[in-house]
Every structure is written in structure tokens, then in C-alpha cells.
Design an enzyme around this catalytic site. Sequence first.
Site, mmCIF file in Angstrom:
data_model
loop_
_atom_site.group_PDB
_atom_site.id
_atom_site.type_symbol
_atom_site.label_atom_id
_atom_site.label_comp_id
_atom_site.label_asym_id
_atom_site.label_seq_id
_atom_site.Cartn_x
_atom_site.Cartn_y
_atom_site.Cartn_z
ATOM 1 N NE ARG A 192 -7.524 2.049 27.766
ATOM 2 C CZ ARG A 192 -7.879 2.270 26.499
ATOM 3 N NH1 ARG A 192 -8.045 1.241 25.673
ATOM 4 N NH2 ARG A 192 -8.062 3.503 26.055
ATOM 5 C CE LYS A 233 -6.164 -2.830 22.150
ATOM 6 N NZ LYS A 233 -4.887 -2.920 22.910
#
Length: 294
Positions: free
Chosen positions: A271, A225
Site C-alpha cells: 500500500r 511511515k
Amino acid sequence: MKILEIPGLLTPGRTKVMGIVNVTPDSFSDGGAWFDPEKAVSHALELEAEGADILDIGGESTRPGAKSLSPAQEQERVLPVIHGYLKASRRPLPISLDTVNAETAQAGIAAGVQIINDISGGIMDPQMLAVVAENDAYYICQHMRGNPKTMDSLCDYGGDVIGGVCEGLKKRVQACEKVGVNLQRLILDPGLGFAKSAQQSWELLGNLDKLAKLGYPLLIGASRKRFLEMAVPAAWDNHLPAGVQAGTGRREAATTAVSALCGQAGVWAVRVHKVAASLSAVVAGQLWREAKCR
């Protein structure tokens, strides 16, 4: 359809590693590499072989500004991959379906999915929580404001992002309880990068103990991210290791570091796109934690 218990899924222990299978042509992280169903199934099997504990299959990109899909379009992408993986694997892993659509969640459960991973925490589709409750599914309830098109403009928490996220998650837990979601199968996700600035995402990671006090297992999704750029040296692109591409690939080392921190903090699962490195990282984090407790 009542989902059977997955033995050991939520039992405290080593931080689990959830491998991501993006069945999208426009993912921010892997550029649609697994959009073809056969390639997606092969990738799922690779993640399984690397040691993943869970697979997270999704058909809709949730990057900032992403366009939404209809449930029918989403199902055309994910259902063949779910069926294909369950047929191809000798010992299939638990499958999490990344969706905000109740109709897709129901179809996924009918296909063999046990976990619903909803980035909106039941807000984007008011029928989602009822579907989860009726099927007694495991449910990952994430914190988010707005939707992928608007969330970047909704990062004002009055200087208290920890308090704001905790309060928002508490309200979603109450909504889950109201419709009969099995709270023994509930997992919370603070939603790093979803209506959070880079600094706010790091602040959430630095206060995992406060999030843990909500009393539910935590899933942390930091992989590749944007906020990880704060941990990537400016000169990194000039010295990329062989096989590592610029862009989101340059965030892989930072992803692994976050996985280690999550293992040290004892979160339920991370994740990630690359399973092997994060699996080693969470084990190292656990060993660190256990050594400090002696």
C-alpha cells in the site's frame, strides 16, 4: 448486497500495488492535498494511469494522536470520491475503503466498494465483521493495539513482536470465522507502525516468511511511515532531489526499497502513495526471487 468475485485478485503472482487516496485535511503523508473531492478523483485516475492494481480510499487520518470522525462525517468525504471515480474511469480498479466504521463500510459497499480495509481488525466497531460477512466482501484485517490516540504506548510484546502479532492476527481470524466472514477473501496486515516501535516494524519486515505461514495473503503498508527514518541518511535533507519535500517526502526512496523487498518475499500487495516507483520495485523483487529459484 453480495460482492462478486474479483478475478485474479488473490491469485498468487506479482505483488500488487495499492494506491492511496487520502480524502483528509490532516494526513501525515500528503498534508490534505486530496481533501477536495475533485482533486481526489483526479489523483485516483493518476494512480490508475501509473499502473495501480487497487485503489485504497480513506476519509479518516490514522496517524498517531489523530482525532476520530463520526461515520456521517467520514461518508461525506469518501462517498463523493467513490462515485466520482467510478463515473470517470473507463475501466475502474477494485476499490478498497479504509474505514473502521461498519456504517461507512456498508455505505461504501452500496456505492461500489469491494474491499474493506480495517486497521482495527474489527475491534473498533463490533458490527464491522457482520457487515463484511453479510456482503461477502473482501476484508483486510490489520493488527493493532488500542487506537490511534493510544497505540504508541502499547508496543510491549515481551520481546517477541513476531509471536505477539501472529497470535493477535490468529485471534482476529477466529473472530472473522465465528461471524461468517469468507476466509477465502481474507487478507492480513501486520500493521507496521501501529503499536509497534520503529525497530519492531523492521523486525516484522525481516520475518515476512513467518507472517506468511499464517496462511493468508499479506498486505504491507510501509509507505512514508516514521520507522523508515532509520533507513534515511542524516544528510538527506541537505541534498533533496528537485520536487522532493522534507518530512515524509524524504522517506519515499526507503518506501520503494521496502516495496522491492516485499516483491522478493512474494507478499500479496503493498500500500503506497507513489505507484510508479513501487510497481517497478515489486517487479524487480519478483524477478530476483524467480532467478534465485532457477
